[in-house]
Design a protein around this motif. Structure first.
Motif, PDB file in Angstrom:
ATOM      1  N   ILE A 292      -0.683   9.976   8.061  1.00  0.00           N
ATOM      2  CA  ILE A 292       0.146   9.449   9.143  1.00  0.00           C
ATOM      3  C   ILE A 292       1.190  10.507   9.474  1.00  0.00           C
ATOM      4  CG2 ILE A 292       1.824   7.698   9.840  1.00  0.00           C
ATOM      5  CD1 ILE A 292       0.427   5.719   8.003  1.00  0.00           C
ATOM      6  N   PHE A 293       1.145  11.011  10.699  1.00  0.00           N
ATOM      7  CA  PHE A 293       2.135  11.966  11.185  1.00  0.00           C
ATOM      8  C   PHE A 293       3.163  11.235  12.049  1.00  0.00           C
ATOM      9  CE2 PHE A 293      -1.387  15.120  10.805  1.00  0.00           C
ATOM     10  CZ  PHE A 293      -0.715  16.151  10.166  1.00  0.00           C
ATOM     11  N   HIS A 294       4.435  11.523  11.839  1.00  0.00           N
ATOM     12  CA  HIS A 294       5.386  11.139  12.883  1.00  0.00           C
ATOM     13  C   HIS A 294       5.012  11.906  14.147  1.00  0.00           C
ATOM     14  CE1 HIS A 294       9.088  10.174  14.988  1.00  0.00           C
ATOM     15  NE2 HIS A 294       8.948  11.394  15.477  1.00  0.00           N
ATOM     16  N   ALA A 295       4.980  11.221  15.283  1.00  0.00           N
ATOM     17  CA  ALA A 295       4.692  11.863  16.564  1.00  0.00           C
ATOM     18  C   ALA A 295       5.644  11.316  17.612  1.00  0.00           C
ATOM     19  CB  ALA A 295       3.243  11.622  16.977  1.00  0.00           C
ATOM     20  N   GLY A 296       6.012  12.154  18.579  1.00  0.00           N
ATOM     21  CA  GLY A 296       6.930  11.732  19.625  1.00  0.00           C
ATOM     22  C   GLY A 296       8.379  11.858  19.195  1.00  0.00           C
ATOM     23  N   MET A 297       9.239  11.179  19.918  1.00  0.00           N
ATOM     24  CA  MET A 297      10.672  11.268  19.642  1.00  0.00           C
ATOM     25  C   MET A 297      11.025  10.521  18.366  1.00  0.00           C
ATOM     26  SD  MET A 297      12.506   8.535  22.220  1.00  0.00           S
ATOM     27  CE  MET A 297      14.037   8.642  21.306  1.00  0.00           C
TER      28      MET A 297
ATOM     29  N   ILE B 114       0.871  -1.173   0.000  1.00  0.00           N
ATOM     30  CA  ILE B 114       0.000   0.000   0.000  1.00  0.00           C
ATOM     31  C   ILE B 114       0.906   1.219   0.000  1.00  0.00           C
ATOM     32  CG2 ILE B 114      -1.806   1.246   1.250  1.00  0.00           C
ATOM     33  CD1 ILE B 114      -2.315  -1.489   2.748  1.00  0.00           C
ATOM     34  N   GLY B 115       0.875   1.983  -1.074  1.00  0.00           N
ATOM     35  CA  GLY B 115       1.790   3.106  -1.212  1.00  0.00           C
ATOM     36  C   GLY B 115       1.224   4.407  -0.672  1.00  0.00           C
ATOM     37  N   PHE B 116       1.997   5.071   0.185  1.00  0.00           N
ATOM     38  CA  PHE B 116       1.655   6.401   0.693  1.00  0.00           C
ATOM     39  C   PHE B 116       2.480   7.458  -0.054  1.00  0.00           C
ATOM     40  CE2 PHE B 116      -0.880   4.527   3.811  1.00  0.00           C
ATOM     41  CZ  PHE B 116      -1.458   5.481   4.647  1.00  0.00           C
ATOM     42  N   ALA B 117       2.021   8.688   0.032  1.00  0.00           N
ATOM     43  CA  ALA B 117       2.732   9.830  -0.527  1.00  0.00           C
ATOM     44  C   ALA B 117       3.381  10.636   0.594  1.00  0.00           C
ATOM     45  CB  ALA B 117       1.757  10.723  -1.298  1.00  0.00           C
ATOM     46  N   SER B 118       4.317  11.504   0.211  1.00  0.00           N
ATOM     47  CA  SER B 118       4.818  12.519   1.123  1.00  0.00           C
ATOM     48  C   SER B 118       5.018  13.802   0.333  1.00  0.00           C
ATOM     49  CB  SER B 118       6.145  12.095   1.763  1.00  0.00           C
ATOM     50  OG  SER B 118       6.584  13.074   2.701  1.00  0.00           O
ATOM     51  N   VAL B 119       4.888  14.931   1.004  1.00  0.00           N
ATOM     52  CA  VAL B 119       5.146  16.219   0.362  1.00  0.00           C
ATOM     53  C   VAL B 119       5.760  17.150   1.391  1.00  0.00           C
ATOM     54  CG1 VAL B 119       2.827  17.133   0.849  1.00  0.00           C
ATOM     55  CG2 VAL B 119       4.151  18.057  -1.058  1.00  0.00           C
ATOM     56  N   ASP B 120       6.777  17.879   0.983  1.00  0.00           N
ATOM     57  CA  ASP B 120       7.397  18.880   1.837  1.00  0.00           C
ATOM     58  C   ASP B 120       6.494  20.113   1.849  1.00  0.00           C
ATOM     59  OD1 ASP B 120       8.927  20.986   2.866  1.00  0.00           O
ATOM     60  OD2 ASP B 120      10.797  20.167   2.081  1.00  0.00           O
ATOM     61  N   PRO B 121       5.912  20.473   3.013  1.00  0.00           N
ATOM     62  CA  PRO B 121       4.960  21.591   3.031  1.00  0.00           C
ATOM     63  C   PRO B 121       5.557  22.924   2.602  1.00  0.00           C
ATOM     64  CG  PRO B 121       4.806  20.308   5.054  1.00  0.00           C
ATOM     65  CD  PRO B 121       6.031  19.823   4.327  1.00  0.00           C
ATOM     66  N   TYR B 122       6.891  23.062   2.659  1.00  0.00           N
ATOM     67  CA  TYR B 122       7.534  24.316   2.276  1.00  0.00           C
ATOM     68  C   TYR B 122       7.747  24.438   0.761  1.00  0.00           C
ATOM     69  CZ  TYR B 122       8.530  25.216   7.211  1.00  0.00           C
ATOM     70  OH  TYR B 122       8.412  25.455   8.559  1.00  0.00           O
ATOM     71  N   ARG B 123       7.508  23.367   0.029  1.00  0.00           N
ATOM     72  CA  ARG B 123       7.640  23.453  -1.425  1.00  0.00           C
ATOM     73  C   ARG B 123       6.616  24.433  -1.997  1.00  0.00           C
ATOM     74  NH1 ARG B 123       7.869  17.451  -4.038  1.00  0.00           N
ATOM     75  NH2 ARG B 123       7.303  18.735  -5.862  1.00  0.00           N
ATOM     76  N   PRO B 124       7.018  25.309  -2.890  1.00  0.00           N
ATOM     77  CA  PRO B 124       6.032  26.212  -3.516  1.00  0.00           C
ATOM     78  C   PRO B 124       4.934  25.448  -4.258  1.00  0.00           C
ATOM     79  CG  PRO B 124       8.278  26.958  -3.974  1.00  0.00           C
ATOM     80  CD  PRO B 124       8.396  25.607  -3.336  1.00  0.00           C
ATOM     81  N   ASP B 125       5.272  24.257  -4.746  1.00  0.00           N
ATOM     82  CA  ASP B 125       4.301  23.452  -5.491  1.00  0.00           C
ATOM     83  C   ASP B 125       3.761  22.298  -4.660  1.00  0.00           C
ATOM     84  OD1 ASP B 125       6.617  21.939  -5.335  1.00  0.00           O
ATOM     85  OD2 ASP B 125       6.436  21.132  -7.371  1.00  0.00           O
ATOM     86  N   ALA B 126       3.734  22.445  -3.326  1.00  0.00           N
ATOM     87  CA  ALA B 126       3.333  21.344  -2.449  1.00  0.00           C
ATOM     88  C   ALA B 126       1.933  20.829  -2.788  1.00  0.00           C
ATOM     89  CB  ALA B 126       3.393  21.787  -0.987  1.00  0.00           C
TER      90      ALA B 126
ATOM     91  N   GLY C 159      -2.517   7.507   0.861  1.00  0.00           N
ATOM     92  CA  GLY C 159      -2.550   8.411   1.998  1.00  0.00           C
ATOM     93  C   GLY C 159      -1.308   9.271   1.996  1.00  0.00           C
ATOM     94  N   LEU C 160      -1.147  10.065   3.050  1.00  0.00           N
ATOM     95  CA  LEU C 160      -0.043  11.018   3.148  1.00  0.00           C
ATOM     96  C   LEU C 160       0.765  10.758   4.411  1.00  0.00           C
ATOM     97  CD1 LEU C 160       1.383  13.662   2.192  1.00  0.00           C
ATOM     98  CD2 LEU C 160      -0.327  14.922   3.533  1.00  0.00           C
ATOM     99  N   LYS C 161       2.091  10.789   4.290  1.00  0.00           N
ATOM    100  CA  LYS C 161       2.966  10.711   5.455  1.00  0.00           C
ATOM    101  C   LYS C 161       3.676  12.050   5.630  1.00  0.00           C
ATOM    102  CE  LYS C 161       5.859   9.622   8.731  1.00  0.00           C
ATOM    103  NZ  LYS C 161       7.047   8.793   8.558  1.00  0.00           N
ATOM    104  N   LEU C 162       3.571  12.628   6.819  1.00  0.00           N
ATOM    105  CA  LEU C 162       4.256  13.869   7.156  1.00  0.00           C
ATOM    106  C   LEU C 162       5.074  13.675   8.429  1.00  0.00           C
ATOM    107  CD1 LEU C 162       1.402  16.485   6.505  1.00  0.00           C
ATOM    108  CD2 LEU C 162       3.401  16.040   5.057  1.00  0.00           C
TER     109      LEU C 162
END
Length: 282
Positions: free
Chosen positions: A148-153, A89-101, A116-119
């Protein structure tokens, strides 16, 4: 017993997307996994079979503005998912600071068909509640895709815990009640805060990809029975917790076995090991 889904795996060392030693070494340094080698598809399938896992969610990471690199791109995730669409199952990721995010995420969902999205707020250096993320959240809602957000350490290099305290995500859950959000790693070490958020917000999930000393059985016992208390997952949070391994950092087979022997009811195990992931994925 239902399908077993590992909602949190990192395919950075899959042989199919590691064409040379230079890229392999770059990913070792980026993830702090300095001895990792390229892994064949046959070996991945064997690991899954040994652990009794049916499907893997593959997570990329876009660091184009922060570190001038991808740790696996969306296109590479699509390539891997096409190699074995029944298992991956493939997720996506995008850098929120990209002008073309926003355009990049539209492409990932609309053209690449990712699930889905991984941040990673700590590594991508953003606050989850920043208005900069609003267009990204709107796209996820429009396509009915979870995050899916990374959370914690994190054990990775260049990852401050500043933006990954679970309470950082409460404004997002409150503002977007239809957005399905997973706090990865159960927000460790803030597991009580994570549990409180799950109790309060039905659109929030957490995964079990947390293991910070050698024994999965002992660590899960420590977190889910001593810190949380024996019945929190089995009685209150059973529909919002998903199995995740964080492989290759941690071994899937040890974590599945530890969960199967933690003492939860059979129905709770079915939910955690697969059914909740199906709901989360939509």
């Amino acid at each position: 017993m239902g399908e077993v889904i590992d909602i949190h795996t990192h395919p950075a060392f899959f042989e199919a997307i590691c064409p040379n030693e230079e890229l392999l070494e770059q990913r070792r340094q980026a993830l702090g996994l300095y001895k990792a080698g390229a892994t064949s598809l046959a070996h991945i399938h064997n690991q899954m079979q040994c652990a009794g896992i049916d499907r893997l969610a593959l997570l990329p990471l876009d660091l184009t503005t922060q570190e001038n690199q991808f740790i696996v791109s969306n296109e590479e995730i699509r390539q891997l998912a096409d190699l074995d669409p029944r298992r991956f199952i493939g997720f996506a990721s995008v850098d929120p600071y990209r002008p073309d995010a926003a355009d990049a995420l539209e492409h990932a969902f609309g053209n690449l068909g990712l699930a889905g999205l991984k941040l990673h707020p700590s590594r991508q250096n953003f606050s989850p509640s920043s208005s900069m993320l609003d267009p990204i959240y709107a796209i996820c809602l429009r396509y009915n895709k979870p995050i899916i957000f990374h959370a914690g350490m994190s054990l990775e290099p260049n990852t401050s815990m500043r933006y990954s305290n679970p309470l950082e995500f409460e404004p997002v859950a409150a503002r977007y009640p239809k957005l399905r959000i997973c706090l990865a790693h159960f927000g460790f070490p803030w597991v009580l805060e994570t549990a409180a958020l799950l109790l309060k917000y039905p659109n929030m999930y957490a995964d079990t990809s947390l293991l910070y000393f050698d024994s999965a059985r002992e660590f899960y016992d420590h977190v889910f029975k001593r810190i949380l208390g024996e019945y929190w997952i089995d009685r209150s949070l059973r529909h919002q917790v998903m199995f995740g391994s964080n492989n290759p950092r941690f071994k899937q087979i040890r974590m599945v076995e530890a969960l199967r022997n933690i003492g939860w009811r059979a129905g709770t195990l079915d939910l955690v090991l697969g059914q909740n992931a199906l709901e989360f994925l939509g």
